[in-house]
Design a protein around this motif. Sequence first.
Motif: not given
Length: 283
Positions: A11-22, A63-69
């Motif tokens: 959660x504390x990181x930039x989520x670069x993988x998600x950006x590429x996948x999107x 973690x589930x709450x974070x994932x929903x957010x």
Amino acid sequence: MQNILVILDKPKHEQIALQRALELAEKSGAKLHLVSFVYEPLASMPMLSSSMLNVSEELEKERGKWLQALQSEHSLPPGSTAEVIWHHDITYWTLEYLDDNPCDLVVKTAQKQFGRGGFGSIDWRLIESLPTALWLAVSTHWVKRDRIVAALDPAIDNPLHVELNQRVLSLGGILSKLLDAELESVACVPVHSEVADLDKFREETGALLKAVDKVIADSGVNCSRTHFVTGKPAAEVNRVVDRNKARAILVGRGVRKGPKGFLLGNTAERILGRANTDVLIVP
């Protein structure tokens, strides 16, 4: 491209993988499956497992709450899913998932660090074992042009190498169209400068370059340019990628397991470790 598995950052990181996948999903219409791993090693110790039960449940809940957010912040493609995974071994879980679910690509943020080849141990295990193409993403704010470079094996007298080159080019062609990027290729002959200066060697490399061009032509993929270089592949291949400010480099992995199965044998490990941009490993 229909299904992409995304291994999320913490959660504390930039989520670069998600950006590429999107970005890929937006261009291809692929569905995403997001997974966020959480694990507390103490929960596996018999003497402490009961006392850790509530802690483990709380970790998963948070973690589930974070994932929903996270899902609410991004517009995921229709049919996409997300889940929290309690597991101590990301590679093992991923291999089991791929056995049971069709998947075209796995996307993960690279664990760039000092040590073996510059990647973390999880990345190397994924590189060496996944049966599906793997995209390891890094933060590359310096990239200025949408360009993808495919690293080709110049040893085209070997049918297995030719087949691997074809797979690399095929994925490169697909991604270049999806991302509206230029596709270039690079082939490096690992020779000393003294040999490279010999007239006889220059004559032979001219024939080899034509043979590499034929492999590209036979693939049906359009490469805007082929870089044919000599020297140490780890340095020369990455120099081409860096000089052209490419957003990604494609490297093939051979049929054998472990580092020796890479496109250029052990040198491919060095190419990956010195890469300054996104890396796609093609099995």
